[in-house]
Scaffold this motif. Structure first.
Motif, mmCIF file in Angstrom:
data_model
loop_
_atom_site.group_PDB
_atom_site.id
_atom_site.type_symbol
_atom_site.label_atom_id
_atom_site.label_comp_id
_atom_site.label_asym_id
_atom_site.label_seq_id
_atom_site.Cartn_x
_atom_site.Cartn_y
_atom_site.Cartn_z
ATOM 1 N N UNK A 245 21.727 -3.146 -34.657
ATOM 2 C CA UNK A 245 22.447 -2.547 -35.778
ATOM 3 C C UNK A 245 22.034 -1.099 -36.017
ATOM 4 N N UNK A 246 22.997 -0.309 -36.517
ATOM 5 C CA UNK A 246 22.689 1.012 -37.045
ATOM 6 C C UNK A 246 22.207 0.882 -38.480
ATOM 7 N N UNK A 247 21.951 2.008 -39.118
ATOM 8 C CA UNK A 247 21.401 1.996 -40.471
ATOM 9 C C UNK A 247 22.523 1.933 -41.509
ATOM 10 N N UNK A 248 22.315 1.200 -42.612
ATOM 11 C CA UNK A 248 23.333 1.161 -43.661
ATOM 12 C C UNK A 248 23.237 2.292 -44.672
ATOM 13 N N UNK A 249 22.135 3.054 -44.732
ATOM 14 C CA UNK A 249 21.988 4.064 -45.773
ATOM 15 C C UNK A 249 21.496 3.447 -47.061
ATOM 16 N N UNK A 250 21.356 4.268 -48.097
ATOM 17 C CA UNK A 250 20.758 3.813 -49.351
ATOM 18 C C UNK A 250 21.774 3.213 -50.315
ATOM 19 N N UNK A 251 22.909 3.907 -50.556
ATOM 20 C CA UNK A 251 23.809 3.422 -51.609
ATOM 21 C C UNK A 251 24.405 2.048 -51.332
ATOM 22 N N UNK A 252 24.673 1.642 -50.055
ATOM 23 C CA UNK A 252 25.202 0.280 -49.870
ATOM 24 C C UNK A 252 24.228 -0.806 -50.310
ATOM 25 N N UNK A 253 22.952 -0.464 -50.467
ATOM 26 C CA UNK A 253 21.966 -1.461 -50.869
ATOM 27 C C UNK A 253 22.049 -1.783 -52.354
ATOM 28 N N UNK A 440 33.028 6.292 -39.844
ATOM 29 C CA UNK A 440 32.109 6.399 -40.979
ATOM 30 C C UNK A 440 30.790 7.034 -40.582
ATOM 31 N N UNK A 441 30.275 6.672 -39.416
ATOM 32 C CA UNK A 441 28.899 7.039 -39.085
ATOM 33 C C UNK A 441 28.748 7.833 -37.802
ATOM 34 N N UNK A 446 20.507 10.070 -38.038
ATOM 35 C CA UNK A 446 20.957 8.887 -37.306
ATOM 36 C C UNK A 446 22.254 8.352 -37.890
ATOM 37 N N UNK A 447 22.918 7.492 -37.131
ATOM 38 C CA UNK A 447 24.189 6.938 -37.598
ATOM 39 C C UNK A 447 23.946 6.011 -38.781
ATOM 40 N N UNK A 448 24.559 6.339 -39.926
ATOM 41 C CA UNK A 448 24.432 5.520 -41.124
ATOM 42 C C UNK A 448 25.815 5.214 -41.662
ATOM 43 N N UNK A 449 26.029 3.962 -42.043
ATOM 44 C CA UNK A 449 27.308 3.590 -42.618
ATOM 45 C C UNK A 449 27.530 2.100 -42.508
ATOM 46 N N UNK A 450 28.444 1.583 -43.333
ATOM 47 C CA UNK A 450 28.761 0.159 -43.295
ATOM 48 C C UNK A 450 30.270 -0.023 -43.216
ATOM 49 N N UNK A 451 30.672 -1.113 -42.568
ATOM 50 C CA UNK A 451 32.060 -1.546 -42.517
ATOM 51 C C UNK A 451 32.096 -2.949 -43.112
#
Length: 738
Positions: A245-253, A440-441, A446-451
Motif C-alpha cells: 500500500x501507499x500512504x493515506x496521509x493525515x486527514x483521511x485518518x 489523487x496521488x 511520497x504518493x499519498x491518497x485514498x480511494x
C-alpha cells in the motif's frame, strides 16, 4: 469447482524427470517431456512453481498483453532467493530436495508428490497419487492442484467473510463478485499458497470433507507461489511480491460522515456544524450517490450535477471553512442514449458485446438508475482520460473519489486488448482503482491518497483504503463488520473502514448501547464512517449517549499517530491494522478460538463488546504478559478473565514490552501540530520494542537491565507500576524502581 465430469477427464501427472538447475531455479520435465515444470526460489522461504507445455515458460515468448498482465500482478519479477538442489535416493522414496536455508521443498516420484518442510518438520504435502492434473474443460485449459489437510490446518485468507475466519468448508470463485475472493490462502501450520493469474481460480477448501484443498485453475499455465513461515512472514513475502500500500496521509485518518441519500448540501453542512458545536471530531464528508459529476452528454468534459451542486467552488469553500474534506462518488462510464455514448462506441472506447456493439449495463444507484456503457480502461487513451478528469477534480478541491467498479461483466463482453470473461472481471476494478489512485496521488512524493471502494481484486492490497459495507443496524451487523475487517487483514489488505450502521436497514435495531459499543470498536480500528441519516447521527440520541460519543471521538484523534504509524508499517511489513488472533498467535490454538478479539497493531489487544451488557470474557494469549489499560493491572498470558466494561470503557490490553504513543485531543486533523504530533506515552512493562508511531523517530535500546529511549522530548511518560523514569537531555532511561 468444475463439474466432476470435467475433472474425471483430466490427466493425472505421475512422472517427473530432472533436467537442470541454476542458483535460483530447477527445471523438470513431466509426462514424457510434454510438460515443463520450473521451481524458482522467488525469495527466502518462497517457491514459485510454474508448469505448462514445453516452451511455454520462456518469458521472452510472452505476448505483449500477457506481459502487461504479469506486470499488473507481480511487483517484483526477479527471483531473489537461492536454491540448493540434491537428489533423494532412499528405499521408501526417490526424488529431489530443493533447499533454502531451513526450508525444504521435496519433489517425490512414484507417484508425483511434493512436501514442504521447515526445521525438519513437515508443514504441508500434496495429495499422493493426485497432486496435479491437467486437460481441457469447455474448450479451455484446466489445471487441478490438490493439497492434503489435517486437523491442525486452519485456513485463513481467501478474501472477505462475515463468518468464521477459518475458511475450511467453503468454496470460492475468483471472478464471482458475490464470493468477495482474494487469491492468498494460508495455514496456521506455516504455509501459504498464491495462484498467480487473472483467469478463473476455484478454491474448494475441504467443502466435501475429504481433508483436501483443491484448486482449479482455468489457464494455459499453472503459476503458483508456495510460502513457508509464520503467517506474519507469509504476508510480508506475499505483499513484497505483489505490491504494498501507499500512504493515506493525515486527514483521511480523521472521522468520516456519509451524506444521507437525498440530503441537500445545506442540510449536510448543517450536520457538520452540529458536529463542531458538540465537539465531535470530524474530517471528511462523503457525498451520497448518485454520482455528482460525470461526462457531459456530448463531450468528454466533466460537469457537476447542477441540481445537487450548483456552485462547486462555493461547495468546497463552505466545507473548507469548517475544516472538512470532501469525497464524492463516480463511475467509469457514460449514460447510454447520449451523443458521447454513440461517439465512443464508434471510437471503440467502450466495452463491447459479441455483436461488436457497446454493451449497455443496467442502471445502478451511482448512475441514478440510468443505463450506461463502461469505459474500456484497457485502452491506454481511455485510462489516461478517466484519470486526468479525476485529477482536475482533485485540483479543484476534491479530497477523495469513491468508485465501486466491480461490475458483474457477462461472458462475451470484450475489451480492446482482448480481455474477456474471468480475466476482464478481475482486471476491470484493478484498472479503475489504479487510474483513480494515479489521479489523487500520482503527482505526490511520497504518493499519498485514498480511494473509497468496496471492490476486491488481485493486488487490492496495494491501495491503503478499503470500504466496509453498510450491513445493518443490529448486534450481528456489528460483528460482521469486525469479521470482514479481520478476514481482509488475513488476506493481505491493510485497511478496512467500518460503517456505523446502515440507512438501508431497519433503524429501530440501533439502540444507544449498541451505538456506543459499535463506535468504541470502530475507534480502535483503521477508521470508520458515521451515517448521515438523522436517526443514525449522534444527535438522535440522549444527552448521556452524546457525551459518550464525544469521549470516544477524543480517543480516536488521540490514536491517529499510532494508527497511521501502523499503516505506514504496512508498507514495510504487509501487516494490517486490525490483526486476527490466528495471524498474531498461530501457535496458540485457544487464542484462535477467540476470533472476535484482535490486535490493533503490535501493541494493543482489543476485545470489543458484541452483545448487550457490561460483562465481557477476554482471553490473553500465552507467552506474553498483558497490561489492562483501564486499571493498570498486569496479567500473565494463557489466561481467561471476565471483565466489567461500562459504556465509556473497552477491554483493551497493552502487550508487555511495547509502548503506546498518543496524540493530543483535537477536533480535526488540521489542529495537529506537525512538529509535535505526539502528546503522551504509555508503557506496558519494560520497553523492549521501538513503538509504531507516525513520522517520529523513537528508538529503544537495552543496556544493563534498563531501557534507553531517544525521541521522547517534551512528551508526558506514563510508566507501568514498578518502573521509574529518568531524563538525560534527549534520552529517557527506564529502569526498575528501587
Amino acid at each position: 469447482m468444475p463439474p466432476k465430469s470435467d475433472l474425471e477427464h483430466l490427466t493425472q501427472i505421475d512422472t517427473i524427470e530432472f533436467l537442470a538447475s541454476k542458483s535460483t531455479c530447477a527445471d523438470f520435465s513431466m509426462e514424457g517431456g510434454t510438460l515443463h515444470l520450473q521451481v524458482e526460489a522467488a525469495a527466502p522461504g518462497v517457491y514459485r512453481l510454474r508448469c505448462g507445455p514445453q516452451g511455454s515458460l520462456d518469458p521472452d515468448k510472452l505476448s505483449p498483453r500477457k506481459r502487461a498482465h504479469a506486470e499488473m500482478l507481480i511487483a517484483r519479477q526477479e527471483a531473489v532467493g537461492e536454491l540448493a538442489v540434491s537428489s533423494i535416493a532412499e528405499s521408501a522414496r526417490q526424488g529431489w530436495r530443493l533447499e533454502q536455508g531451513d526450508t525444504v521443498l521435496e519433489l517425490q516420484l512414484s507417484p508425483f508428490q511434493f512436501s514442504v518442510y521447515r526445521g525438519g518438520a513437515c508443514l504441508m504435502s500434496s495429495r499422493a497419487g493426485g497432486t496435479l492434473a491437467h486437460g481441457q474443460a469447455g474448450g479451455q485449459a484446466l489445471w487441478q492442484l490438490c493439497i492434503d489437510l489435517d486437523g491442525d490446518d486452519a485456513l485463513h485468507g481467501g478474501g472477505e467473510t462475515g463468518g468464521e475466519l477459518d475458511r475450511r468448508g467453503t468454496r470460492l470463485v475468483s471472478d464471482d463478485p458475490a464470493c468477495r475472493a482474494l487469491p492468498l490462502v494460508w495455514s496456521t501450520k506455516g504455509w501459504g499458497l498464491y495462484v498467480n493469474t487473472l483467469a478463473r481460480i476455484e478454491h474448494d477448501l475441504d467443502s466435501e470433507r475429504d481433508d483436501g484443498y483443491r484448486i482449479a485453475v482455468h489457464d494455459a499455465l499453472l503459476d503458483a507461489y508456495l510460502f513457508v513461515g509464520e503467517p506474519s512472514e507469509i504476508l510480508n513475502q506475499y505483499t513484497a511480491l505483489t505490491g504494498r500500500a501507499g500512504q493515506p496521509g493525515l486527514w483521511p485518518m480523521g472521522v468520516w460522515l456519509d451524506q444521507a441519500a437525498g440530503q441537500s448540501l445545506a442540510d449536510t453542512l448543517g450536520a457538520v456544524r452540529e458536529f463542531r458545536a458538540n465537539e465531535w471530531g470530524l474530517d471528511v464528508v462523503r457525498l451520497a450517490p448518485p454520482a455528482v459529476c460525470g461526462f457531459q452528454s456530448d463531450k468528454p468534459a466533466f460537469e457537476w450535477d447542477a441540481a445537487r451542486v450548483p456552485d462547486p467552488r462555493a461547495m468546497f469553500a463552505a466545507f473548507q471553512d469548517l475544516n472538512v474534506q470532501v469525497a464524492a462518488p463516480f463511475f467509469p462510464g457514460v449514460p447510454s442514449g447520449t451523443e458521447l455514448f454513440t461517439e465512443w462506441e464508434d471510437r471503440g472506447w467502450l466495452l463491447i458485446n459479441d455483436d461488436g456493439e457497446a454493451h449497455v449495463f443496467p442502471g445502478t444507484e451511482v448512475t441514478g438508475g440510468k443505463p450506461f456503457g463502461l469505459l474500456d480502461l484497457t485502452n491506454k487513451d481511455v485510462f489516461k482520460l478517466w484519470s486526468e478528469r479525476q485529477r482536475q477534480l482533485v485540483d479543484e478541491g476534491l479530497g477523495a473519489p469513491a468508485c465501486d467498479a466491480q461490475f458483474d461483466i457477462p461472458d462475451g463482453i470484450t475489451a480492446r486488448g482482448g480481455e474477456t470473461g474471468a480475466v476482464l472481471r478481475s482486471i476491470y476494478p484493478l484498472l479503475a482503482r489504479q487510474a483513480l489512485f494515479d489521479a489523487v496521488a500520482g503527482h505526490k512524493t511520497p504518493q499519498e491518497g485514498v480511494i473509497c471502494s468496496t471492490d476486491l481484486f488481485p493486488t487490492a492490497q496495494r491501495f491503503a483504503w478499503q470500504d466496509g459495507a453498510c450491513g445493518g443496524n443490529g448486534w450481528p451487523a456489528m460483528e460482521r463488520s469486525l469479521r470482514t475487517a479481520l478476514s481482509l487483514g488475513d488476506s493481505g489488505v491493510p485497511v478496512q473502514t467500518h460503517a456505523l450502521g446502515s440507512a438501508k436497514h431497519p433503524l429501530d435495531e440501533m439502540t444507544p448501547e449498541l451505538y456506543v459499543r459499535w463506535l468504541a470498536m470502530s475507534v480502535f480500528s483503521a477508521n470508520f464512517r458515521f451515517q448521515g441519516h438523522p436517526q443514525l447521527l449522534p444527535s438522535a440520541f440522549d444527552a448521556q449517549t452524546r457525551e459518550l460519543v464525544r469521549h470516544w471521538l477524543q480517543w480516536r484523534y488521540r490514536l491517529v499517530p499510532y494508527v497511521l504509524g501502523i499503516i505506514e508499517d504496512a508498507v514495510r511489513s504487509g501487516l494490517p491494522v486490525q490483526r486476527s488472533m490466528a495471524l498474531c498467535f498461530p501457535g496458540d490454538t485457544l487464542a484462535q478460538a477467540w476470533d472476535t478479539q484482535y490486535m490493533l497493531g503490535p501493541a494493543l489487544l482489543v476485545a470489543p463488546v458484541l452483545k448487550p451488557g457490561k460483562e465481557v470474557q477476554v482471553y490473553l494469549p500465552k507467552g506474553e504478559a498483558w497490561w489492562d489499560l483501564n486499571t493498570g493491572w498486569r496479567y500473565e498470558g494463557g489466561t481467561t478473565w471476565t471483565v466489567q466494561a461500562d459504556l465509556d470503557t473497552l477491554p483493551i490490553f497493552g502487550r508487555e514490552g511495547h509502548m503506546l504513543c498518543l496524540g493530543p485531543t483535537v477536533q480535526h486533523s488540521g489542529e495537529f501540530n506537525s512538529a509535535r504530533i505526539l502528546d503522551e506515552v504509555w508503557m506496558f512493562g519494560m520497553p523492549e520494542h521501538s513503538p509504531v508511531v507516525m513520522r517520529n523517530k523513537i528508538r529503544v535500546m537495552q543496556m544493563q537491565g534498563s531501557s534507553y529511549i531517544k525521541g521522547l522530548e517534551g512528551l508526558r511518560i506514563l510508566p507501568s507500576e514498578g518502573l521509574e523514569v529518568k531524563r538525560r537531555g534527549a534520552e529517557v532511561r527506564i529502569s526498575r524502581a528501587r
